[in-house]
Design an enzyme around this catalytic site. Structure first.
Site, mmCIF file in Angstrom:
data_model
loop_
_atom_site.group_PDB
_atom_site.id
_atom_site.type_symbol
_atom_site.label_atom_id
_atom_site.label_comp_id
_atom_site.label_asym_id
_atom_site.label_seq_id
_atom_site.Cartn_x
_atom_site.Cartn_y
_atom_site.Cartn_z
ATOM 1 C CG HIS A 94 -3.483 2.177 -3.332
ATOM 2 N ND1 HIS A 94 -4.799 1.866 -3.587
ATOM 3 C CD2 HIS A 94 -2.951 1.055 -2.789
ATOM 4 C CE1 HIS A 94 -5.043 0.618 -3.214
ATOM 5 N NE2 HIS A 94 -3.940 0.094 -2.719
ATOM 6 C CG ASP A 118 -4.469 -5.863 1.566
ATOM 7 O OD1 ASP A 118 -4.287 -5.371 2.698
ATOM 8 O OD2 ASP A 118 -4.906 -5.208 0.589
ATOM 9 C CG ASP A 132 -2.228 -0.765 0.952
ATOM 10 O OD1 ASP A 132 -2.561 -0.988 -0.227
ATOM 11 O OD2 ASP A 132 -2.892 -1.145 1.936
ATOM 12 C CE LYS A 164 -4.713 1.908 1.066
ATOM 13 N NZ LYS A 164 -5.168 1.076 2.214
ATOM 14 C CG HIS A 176 -6.285 -3.551 -4.590
ATOM 15 N ND1 HIS A 176 -7.083 -4.017 -3.579
ATOM 16 C CD2 HIS A 176 -5.455 -2.629 -4.022
ATOM 17 C CE1 HIS A 176 -6.775 -3.407 -2.439
ATOM 18 N NE2 HIS A 176 -5.773 -2.559 -2.683
HETATM 19 P P1 C2E Z 1 -7.964 -1.732 2.818
HETATM 20 O O1 C2E Z 1 -8.770 -1.127 3.909
HETATM 21 O O2 C2E Z 1 -6.589 -2.212 3.164
HETATM 22 O O3 C2E Z 1 -8.771 -2.917 2.188
HETATM 23 C C1 C2E Z 1 -8.166 -3.833 1.333
HETATM 24 C C2 C2E Z 1 -9.191 -4.677 0.612
HETATM 25 O O4 C2E Z 1 -9.900 -5.500 1.559
HETATM 26 C C3 C2E Z 1 -10.246 -3.910 -0.115
HETATM 27 O O5 C2E Z 1 -9.781 -3.453 -1.359
HETATM 28 C C4 C2E Z 1 -11.330 -4.991 -0.254
HETATM 29 O O6 C2E Z 1 -10.986 -5.885 -1.252
HETATM 30 C C5 C2E Z 1 -11.233 -5.721 1.071
HETATM 31 N N1 C2E Z 1 -12.197 -5.115 2.024
HETATM 32 C C6 C2E Z 1 -11.941 -4.282 3.029
HETATM 33 N N2 C2E Z 1 -13.063 -3.977 3.698
HETATM 34 C C7 C2E Z 1 -14.069 -4.629 3.088
HETATM 35 C C8 C2E Z 1 -15.499 -4.720 3.318
HETATM 36 O O7 C2E Z 1 -16.035 -4.124 4.238
HETATM 37 N N3 C2E Z 1 -16.204 -5.532 2.462
HETATM 38 C C9 C2E Z 1 -15.605 -6.209 1.458
HETATM 39 N N4 C2E Z 1 -16.366 -6.969 0.663
HETATM 40 N N5 C2E Z 1 -14.273 -6.128 1.196
HETATM 41 C C10 C2E Z 1 -13.524 -5.353 2.011
HETATM 42 P P2 C2E Z 1 -10.533 -2.242 -2.083
HETATM 43 O O8 C2E Z 1 -12.012 -2.368 -1.941
HETATM 44 O O9 C2E Z 1 -9.990 -2.161 -3.456
HETATM 45 O O10 C2E Z 1 -10.122 -0.976 -1.274
HETATM 46 C C11 C2E Z 1 -8.809 -0.470 -1.326
HETATM 47 C C12 C2E Z 1 -8.583 0.537 -0.270
HETATM 48 O O11 C2E Z 1 -9.503 1.626 -0.435
HETATM 49 C C13 C2E Z 1 -8.872 0.032 1.144
HETATM 50 O O12 C2E Z 1 -7.741 -0.666 1.644
HETATM 51 C C14 C2E Z 1 -9.156 1.343 1.864
HETATM 52 O O13 C2E Z 1 -7.959 2.021 2.175
HETATM 53 C C15 C2E Z 1 -9.901 2.130 0.830
HETATM 54 N N6 C2E Z 1 -11.378 1.999 0.957
HETATM 55 C C16 C2E Z 1 -12.167 1.097 0.341
HETATM 56 N N7 C2E Z 1 -13.460 1.309 0.674
HETATM 57 C C17 C2E Z 1 -13.475 2.356 1.532
HETATM 58 C C18 C2E Z 1 -14.526 3.074 2.242
HETATM 59 O O14 C2E Z 1 -15.714 2.767 2.135
HETATM 60 N N8 C2E Z 1 -14.130 4.109 3.036
HETATM 61 C C19 C2E Z 1 -12.831 4.477 3.151
HETATM 62 N N9 C2E Z 1 -12.509 5.515 3.968
HETATM 63 N N10 C2E Z 1 -11.819 3.835 2.494
HETATM 64 C C20 C2E Z 1 -12.139 2.787 1.712
HETATM 65 FE FE FE Z 2 -4.181 -1.729 -1.375
HETATM 66 FE FE FE Z 3 -3.540 -3.120 2.767
#
Ligand code: C2E
Ligand code: FE
Ligand code: FE
Ligand code: SIN
Ligand code: SIN
Length: 375
Positions: A258, A313, A230, A233, A285
């Protein structure tokens, strides 16, 4: 039982055997052990040690060889110390009649040192970087001769070059490892993810890599590189990265960058560690069915490092509390991975995930977020 002196055929065989081994070796420890073995066989000594200079601590040290564990002595002490300081070899018939002998080691180990030979060796710039030391001649003569001195000097000059390049390689690898760990921390500090997030992802990745049959070297490479996934980021604005709620589609587009940012930061290096880190940053991703980002790669077109880090991750993201989500209970996480098997994730890696779940949960337990100091 005394040993007989070797003829030149025997000597050549030994030299060819060990210089070939040393030339193909990249582990410093292994090179030192081969060097010690070569020295011992060439001059028929009971033990042989390769001493190196640790400039930082002003000590001389040896690694494990011939029943001797790592020993450290202050720079300049003992026969080996005086030989390194003076640049001259030393041959001693009876160590106990020489005031430089340190009988402390003998007393501790019960070993009886008698004859000693010490030969300093130099790097390509002509600077002394260490010394060969052999103890107790095993032939009837019972002490080392000028011929032994010649042979050991020869061994030192053959091995010295390889030794230096291995030491440089080690130095570079250690430097890269340090930089990567530091950069990984930078990534964490920006988002509210904890210091242990990247450590857990590293450990999960390692377990999965071994389970999938990657070599220990590859698995170790991934372990070192995956904390960087990451790093991109750092370029995402705080308001988006740490937004408490759901992201708008535009905000999510920004976050998605990112991966490309991380890839661009790291790629282009010839260093294997940075190359691995670039792959992980660029591809963690991507999804097995091709619906991921940034490139929509599919199946094995996604590097195995990227596919493994994706599982590690997401497992960690779902387990943890984020500004935007609560931690998921384990049964929900398990059904998620079952559903996404062959969709988001490589089916083989999901199988490895379930097969090694107890081990993964033990890591999660050990590196919990409220135990930041836990290693
Ligand atoms: P991260 O928090 O490290 O999450 C990494 C990946 O874990 C996400 O990639 C997703 O594939 C999975 N993941 C995390 N939380 C959930 C969830 O509640 N439900 C599901 N089904 N999968 C989940 P993704 O979606 O490509 O997101 C990449 C990054 O974007 C995340 O890294 C986070 O930093 C940010 N992000 C994604 N959604 C949100 C959000 O709703 N709010 C905020 N503030 N950031 C978000
Ligand atoms: Fe990531
Ligand atoms: Fe991560
Ligand atoms: C040394 O060089 O001082 C170590 C060998 C010994 O004295 O027994
Ligand atoms: C990427 O997925 O952005 C590129 C990674 C690579 O080609 O190694």
């Amino acid at each position: 039982m005394y040993k007989k002196e070797l003829n030149s055929d025997d000597l050549l065989k030994i030299i060819f055997h060990y210089t070939a081994k040393i030339a193909s070796e990249r582990q410093l420890n292994a090179v030192l052990v081969h060097m010690a073995d070569m020295g011992r066989e060439l001059i028929l000594s009971d033990r042989c040690t390769v001493w190196l200079i640790d400039e930082e601590s002003k000590q001389l040290y040896t690694t494990v060889a011939h029943g001797v564990d790592e020993i450290r002595v202050p720079y300049g002490t003992g026969f080996v110390g005086s030989s390194i300081v003076s640049g001259e070899p030393i041959i001693i018939e009876d160590a106990y009649s020489d005031p430089r002998h340190n009988s402390e080691n003998d007393r501790k180990t019960g070993y009886r040192t008698k004859s000693i030979i010490t030969v300093p060796f130099r790097n390509n710039d002509g600077n002394i970087i260490g010394a060969y030391q052999a103890i107790n001649k095993l032939t009837e003569v019972d002490h080392f001769t000028p011929r032994d001195l010649e042979l050991l000097s020869l061994a030192a000059s053959y091995a010295g070059k390889s030794l230096e390049s291995v030491m440089l390689h080690q130095e570079i690898f250690d430097t890269q490892r340090e930089i990567i760990a530091k950069m990984g921390e930078v990534g964490e500090i920006r988002s509210k993810e904890t210091a242990n997030h990247v450590k857990r992802v590293a450990e999960y990745s390692y377990v999965l890599a071994i389970a999938l049959g990657l070599s220990p070297t590859e698995a170790e490479l991934l372990r070192t590189a995956s904390p960087m996934h990451d790093i991109g980021k750092v370029a995402i604005p705080d308001a988006i990265l740490n937004k408490p709620g759901k992201l708008t589609p535009e905000e999510f587009e920004t976050i998605k960058s990112h991966t490309d940012i991380g890839y661009r930061l790291l790629h282009g290096s010839r260093r294997e560690l940075l190359r691995a880190a670039a792959i992980v940053a660029g591809q963690h991703h991507e999804k097995w069915d091709g619906s991921g980002y940034p490139d929509g790669r599919q199946g094995e077109d996604i590097h195995i490092f990227g596919r493994i880090t994706a599982v590690a991750d997401v497992f960690d993201a779902l387990s943890a509390e984020r500004v935007y989500k609560k931690p998921w209970p384990m049964d929900r996480i398990e059904s998620f991975f079952r559903e996404e098997r062959g969709r988001h994730f490589d089916p083989r890696i999901v199988d490895a995930f379930f097969a090694h779940l107890p081990q993964l949960l033990a890591i999660r337990e050990r590196l919990t977020d409220d135990e930041e100091s836990a290693e």
